[in-house]
Design an enzyme around this catalytic site. Structure first.
Site, PDB file in Angstrom:
ATOM      1  N   GLU A 124      52.513 -55.872  84.578  1.00  0.00           N
ATOM      2  CA  GLU A 124      52.302 -57.193  85.158  1.00  0.00           C
ATOM      3  C   GLU A 124      51.193 -57.188  86.209  1.00  0.00           C
ATOM      4  O   GLU A 124      50.601 -58.231  86.492  1.00  0.00           O
ATOM      5  CB  GLU A 124      53.592 -57.673  85.848  1.00  0.00           C
ATOM      6  CG  GLU A 124      54.875 -57.215  85.177  1.00  0.00           C
ATOM      7  CD  GLU A 124      55.314 -58.149  84.088  1.00  0.00           C
ATOM      8  OE1 GLU A 124      54.860 -59.277  84.118  1.00  0.00           O
ATOM      9  OE2 GLU A 124      56.094 -57.747  83.223  1.00  0.00           O
ATOM     10  N   GLN A 159      63.775 -60.477  74.304  1.00  0.00           N
ATOM     11  CA  GLN A 159      63.324 -59.467  75.267  1.00  0.00           C
ATOM     12  C   GLN A 159      64.503 -58.746  75.911  1.00  0.00           C
ATOM     13  O   GLN A 159      64.310 -57.744  76.591  1.00  0.00           O
ATOM     14  CB  GLN A 159      62.452 -60.124  76.349  1.00  0.00           C
ATOM     15  CG  GLN A 159      61.073 -60.518  75.833  1.00  0.00           C
ATOM     16  CD  GLN A 159      60.164 -61.079  76.897  1.00  0.00           C
ATOM     17  OE1 GLN A 159      59.697 -62.193  76.759  1.00  0.00           O
ATOM     18  NE2 GLN A 159      59.887 -60.337  77.961  1.00  0.00           N
ATOM     19  N   ARG A 177      54.185 -62.678  82.567  1.00  0.00           N
ATOM     20  CA  ARG A 177      53.479 -61.453  82.943  1.00  0.00           C
ATOM     21  C   ARG A 177      53.439 -61.231  84.455  1.00  0.00           C
ATOM     22  O   ARG A 177      52.405 -60.930  85.049  1.00  0.00           O
ATOM     23  CB  ARG A 177      52.071 -61.420  82.378  1.00  0.00           C
ATOM     24  CG  ARG A 177      51.638 -59.970  82.208  1.00  0.00           C
ATOM     25  CD  ARG A 177      50.386 -59.807  81.427  1.00  0.00           C
ATOM     26  NE  ARG A 177      50.164 -58.387  81.246  1.00  0.00           N
ATOM     27  CZ  ARG A 177      49.696 -57.839  80.146  1.00  0.00           C
ATOM     28  NH1 ARG A 177      49.423 -58.578  79.097  1.00  0.00           N
ATOM     29  NH2 ARG A 177      49.490 -56.553  80.069  1.00  0.00           N
ATOM     30  N   CYS A 178      54.584 -61.426  85.063  1.00  0.00           N
ATOM     31  CA  CYS A 178      54.710 -61.036  86.470  1.00  0.00           C
ATOM     32  C   CYS A 178      56.177 -60.812  86.699  1.00  0.00           C
ATOM     33  O   CYS A 178      57.003 -61.298  85.953  1.00  0.00           O
ATOM     34  CB  CYS A 178      54.207 -62.127  87.399  1.00  0.00           C
ATOM     35  SG  CYS A 178      55.324 -63.516  87.554  1.00  0.00           S
TER      36      CYS A 178
HETATM   37  O1  CDP Z   1      58.476 -53.374  81.218  1.00  0.00           O
HETATM   38  P1  CDP Z   1      57.145 -53.232  80.565  1.00  0.00           P
HETATM   39  O2  CDP Z   1      57.116 -52.228  79.451  1.00  0.00           O
HETATM   40  O3  CDP Z   1      56.529 -54.546  80.196  1.00  0.00           O
HETATM   41  O4  CDP Z   1      56.108 -52.724  81.706  1.00  0.00           O
HETATM   42  P2  CDP Z   1      55.819 -51.300  82.346  1.00  0.00           P
HETATM   43  O5  CDP Z   1      57.064 -50.619  82.740  1.00  0.00           O
HETATM   44  O6  CDP Z   1      54.812 -51.545  83.407  1.00  0.00           O
HETATM   45  O7  CDP Z   1      55.155 -50.446  81.180  1.00  0.00           O
HETATM   46  C1  CDP Z   1      54.091 -50.874  80.369  1.00  0.00           C
HETATM   47  C2  CDP Z   1      53.550 -49.660  79.609  1.00  0.00           C
HETATM   48  O8  CDP Z   1      52.756 -48.852  80.497  1.00  0.00           O
HETATM   49  C3  CDP Z   1      54.649 -48.746  79.072  1.00  0.00           C
HETATM   50  O9  CDP Z   1      54.296 -48.175  77.849  1.00  0.00           O
HETATM   51  C4  CDP Z   1      54.733 -47.714  80.157  1.00  0.00           C
HETATM   52  O10 CDP Z   1      55.362 -46.530  79.790  1.00  0.00           O
HETATM   53  C5  CDP Z   1      53.265 -47.525  80.566  1.00  0.00           C
HETATM   54  N1  CDP Z   1      53.178 -47.025  81.941  1.00  0.00           N
HETATM   55  C6  CDP Z   1      52.596 -45.800  82.217  1.00  0.00           C
HETATM   56  O11 CDP Z   1      52.073 -45.152  81.302  1.00  0.00           O
HETATM   57  N2  CDP Z   1      52.609 -45.300  83.506  1.00  0.00           N
HETATM   58  C7  CDP Z   1      53.139 -46.021  84.521  1.00  0.00           C
HETATM   59  N3  CDP Z   1      53.158 -45.549  85.768  1.00  0.00           N
HETATM   60  C8  CDP Z   1      53.691 -47.306  84.262  1.00  0.00           C
HETATM   61  C9  CDP Z   1      53.714 -47.767  82.954  1.00  0.00           C
END
Ligand code: CDP
Length: 808
Positions: A762, A239, A386-387
């Protein structure tokens, strides 16, 4: 020039932010074209696997490898004695502790790696494992962290001085030979004083059980040492590929430019693939020793029993309030069971992660948190499943404390939340335990949630149900689970957050090609979150080229800029910000090029969707495609050719997404079977990049929350045997158990993020676990339940009903 296409069509063509663009990754994944670690097959590749300890605590008196070496196909068997001359028999953990790579004199948890058998294939390795003879002398086993702190049994003999004294650990003084650290936040004496003088104090002790992220793809790697060129290539389920490269370089002494770490497609991570495992070290050593590529892939039992557990927090709380329900103080003590080695994946300055977000969404003036980390004979790990780091524990704690306080006050728990929420005008809000929440509008979200589910109607229905149950008309009771959570994601400002000294910024590098398409590389790595889809959308909006013309690449340290990887929903808050900032650098240069092409001053052109337009003359413009071509092919005075940018982004703060969840559940008191009738989830993650992907993230997070709350557990017996080491015993929900989720949203942008986005991946897990648990607990509230520990599987719910006298 007259434009043929309307502005709306130009916006739509970009598929930029706010568009539910379909996932570009899925064409590959749905057609079997994914490229996971186990798909990597190299010429002459060998397979390595572990002899593991059947005992949770034992001295290893002898390891005889002679018979194993005679097994056809077995080439080598590595033990700690082989690794010791290289200094590789122990490795540093992410938490400042050290961990045995292979058993060095004793074993401390069941499944611990004892020897590494290298063979021509997985089957020969398995035969070799069977032939290794290990002599063990059993030692007393401790699986209870409270017992551990009293016991004369020394678990970590390496951490006791010769004179018997206990040297300090990575996080300060240690109180006992099995104690790891004490960490605190907030004001102890003022909090105790508030509690001592409060008119109402509610208390609860709760255990957030040990569980496991259990990604569909287990952990693994392929190490290939090219001795001729001195280059090591390491494919793995990482990761954080760059961090792995740095750590491998520091441990092995191979210079960092000679190490290439590649995270190919990853089948889920959820924190399980952040840490460093013995398999990585042994595969690298085996490849160096044999001169051949070596693959190591965990089987499911290895994964569940030995890698990266989550939670295992024993939490005790006191919450003080006025008789009207205004919270005045919060005290929390945690006994954190870290297993045999402290290998928790937390930023260095936060040995209990962000547990100090445990005042939650409430304006609590005084608070104190203290965490004691303790060694036991259990597997190490401690990841943010997942947090963000330990936020699910924090949110579970406060959302249970609120419910317990509501019982004490004989008050409605929704109303209690409402009167204590941080108000919109208080943001940015400095919490009593140190964090500064960036933005929020909790009352709007809560009111929307309660109105949508008809909360008053549900309570009336529940009251009728209780009456019917008491009248013997039904054996099913009804619970209304509430939770309101505030997450803290986007680690993080480098001044606060590092892992092993590596600052937690992130990065994006963009290269625009002359024909107006582009490649962007990031320091993060998707494990199913859809980064290739969404990061292209950020860029499409920022640089005016269609998302379909932008390739996103992650996970190869030879090509991607340095970054700290993907976990704790940090990708959007950090790498997403880097992406926007790099896009803005591209746009700034494009502006100069456009102005030169249009023969006006730089300030006389402005960006509009996919072009720069002369202010006041919309018919005079240059599209980004034209600008890209000109950037390479026209000699522009004073400007270098090319159109590229890189941004390393150190966020000024974390982002604080939040949400309001409601679960309606029926419970059969005679079988303990739960039926989720309704689950409503409102999430606020600031600016929404891709609503469809957000919905998918919410569904996934809620499903993992359901798992944890209703059954998923890594349980040990008193001998330290893992009782849930297979998917027969470890609950992994399927479509059968999962309800139909209703999703909703509000939008409260982050004021400091360049596009206002907060993380989301998360959140549903963090908010979901207390919501499911509160539904179970709320169903039993009219019958005297105050708090019962998770997981609420059918058997435990039956016991709950029985204890409360509901079986007549
Ligand atoms: O770090 P990780 O990718 O696990 O988590 P994240 O930043 O929460 O993003 C998860 C997915 O949701 C990604 O594809 C982000 O681009 C999308 N996302 C989104 O579309 N709009 C947001 N405000 C936050 C995340």
């Amino acid at each position: 020039m007259k434009d043929e296409i309307s502005r709306d069509d130009r916006v739509a063509n970009l598929k930029g932010m706010g568009c539910s663009r379909k996932r570009v990754e899925d064409a590959r994944f749905t057609q079997g074209k994914g490229n996971y670690v186990d798909d990597i097959k190299l010429d002459g590749m060998l397979f390595g696997d572990f002899v593991r300890s059947p005992y949770a605590h034992a001295r290893v008196t002898n390891i005889d490898t002679s018979a194993a070496l005679k097994v056809p196909g077995v080439l080598a068997v590595l033990t700690a004695a082989d690794l010791a001359p290289l200094g590789l028999h122990w490795m540093p953990t992410l938490a400042g502790d050290k961990q045995m790579v292979l058993a060095d004199g004793k074993v401390l948890f069941q499944g611990q790696e004892v020897a590494f058998v290298v063979a021509v294939d997985r089957y020969a390795a398995a035969d070799g494992i069977d032939a290794v003879v290990v002599d063990y002398e059993e030692l007393p086993v401790i699986v209870d962290p409270f017992e551990s702190q009293q016991s004369d049994v020394v678990l970590r003999e390496d951490l006791v001085a010769l004179d018997g004294s206990i040297p300090p650990g990575a996080h300060g003084p240690r109180k006992h030979h099995n104690h790891i650290f004490t960490w605190s936040a907030g004001d102890k004496d003022p909090t105790l004083e508030v509690i001592a003088n409060a008119e109402v104090v509610a208390e609860a002790s709760m255990y957030y059980h040990r569980t496991h992220p259990c990604p569909l793809e287990t952990c693994g790697c392929v190490a290939s040492m090219d001795k001729v060129n001195g280059k090591l290539t390491l494919w793995g389920t990482f990761q954080a590929p760059h961090a792995i490269r740095t750590v491998v370089s520091l441990i092995s002494g191979i210079e960092e430019h000679n190490i290439r770490v590649i995270s190919p497609d990853i089948g889920g991570g959820f924190g399980n693939k952040v840490g460093a495992y013995s398999g990585y070290v042994c595969s690298v050593v085996a490849s160096i020793v044999t001169g051949k590529p070596v693959k190591w892939i965990e089987d499911r039992m290895d994964n569940l029993m030995t890698t990266a557990f989550a939670r295992d927090y024993h939490m005790t709380g006191k919450i003080a309030a006025t008789p009207e329900g205004r919270i005045t103080g919060l005290w929390c003590h945690v006994t954190a069971d870290h297993g045999a080695f402290d290998a928790c994946a937390d930023p260095s300055k936060f040995p209990a992660g962000f547990m100090n977000i445990c005042t939650g969404s409430y304006d609590i003036p005084t608070a104190f948190l203290e965490v004691d980390g303790v060694y036991t004979n259990k597997a190490p790990g401690g990841v943010s499943y997942r947090c963000s780091f330990r936020v699910t524990e924090a949110v579970y704690f406060i959302e249970r404390m609120i419910e317990v306080l509501a019982i004490k006050l004989n008050m409605d728990a929704a109303e209690l939340r409402r009167i204590n929420f941080i108000r919109k005008e208080q943001f940015p809000y400095k919490a009593a335990l140190g964090w500064e929440y960036d933005s929020g509008d909790y009352h709007t979200a809560w009111d929307k949630a309660l109105a949508t589910v008809d909360y008053a109607g549900l309570r009336a229905e529940q009251a009728q149900r209780v009456a019917d149950f008491k009248a013997g008309k039904t054996r099913k009771i009804m619970g209304i689970g509430l939770s309101f959570f505030t997450e803290i994601v986007g680690a993080g400002p480098v001044k606060n957050c590092d892992i092993l000294g590596l600052g937690m910024f992130d990065s994006c590098e963009i290269r625009i090609h002359p024909t107006g398409s582009a490649i962007a590389r990031l320091g993060t790595i998707s494990q199913g979150q859809g980064h290739a889809t969404t990061f292209a959308q950020i860029l499409a909006s920022e640089i005016g080229l269609p998302a379909d013309s932008i390739t996103i690449e992650e996970g190869d340290t030879d090509t991607a800029p340095y970054g700290l990887g993907t976990y704790g929903s940090r990708s959007t808050p950090v790498a997403g910000a880097a992406t926007a900032m790099a896009g803005r650098k591209i746009r700034a240069k494009a502006q100069m090029i456009a102005a030169w092409l249009l023969e006006v001053h730089d300030n006389d052109v402005e960006f509009d969707v996919d072009r720069f337009v002369v202010k006041g003359s919309p018919e005079r413009f240059k599209t980004m495609k034209e600008i890209a071509f000109a950037a390479y092919n026209q000699a522009i005075p004073g400007l270098e050719p090319g159109l590229e940018a890189v941004s390393y982004y150190d966020p000024p703060n974390m982002t604080y997404p939040f949400g309001a969840y409601v679960c309606v559940m029926d419970i059969d008191v005679d079988t303990g079977v739960t039926e989720i009738r309704r689950f409503y989830a409102l999430d606020d993650c600031g600016t929404r990049i891709n609503p469809m992907i957000i919905e998918g993230q919410v569904h996934g997070g809620l499903t993992e929350a359901l798992a944890v709350a209703l059954g998923q557990e890594i349980a040990y017996d008193k001998m330290g045997n893992v009782k849930t080491g297979t998917l027969m015993d470890f609950f992994l929900p399927t479509a059968w158990e999962v309800p139909n989720y209703e999703t909703d949203f509000t939008v409260t942008p982050s004021p400091h993020h360049p596009i206002g986005a907060k993380g989301v991946g998360e959140s549903p897990h963090v908010g979901g676990v207390p919501c499911f648990s509160n539904a179970v607990q709320d169903a039993f509230r009219p019958f005297g339940n105050i708090h019962t520990n998770m997981p609420h599987d059918h058997w435990r719910i039956w016991q709950m009903a029985n204890k409360l006298g509901l079986h007549g």
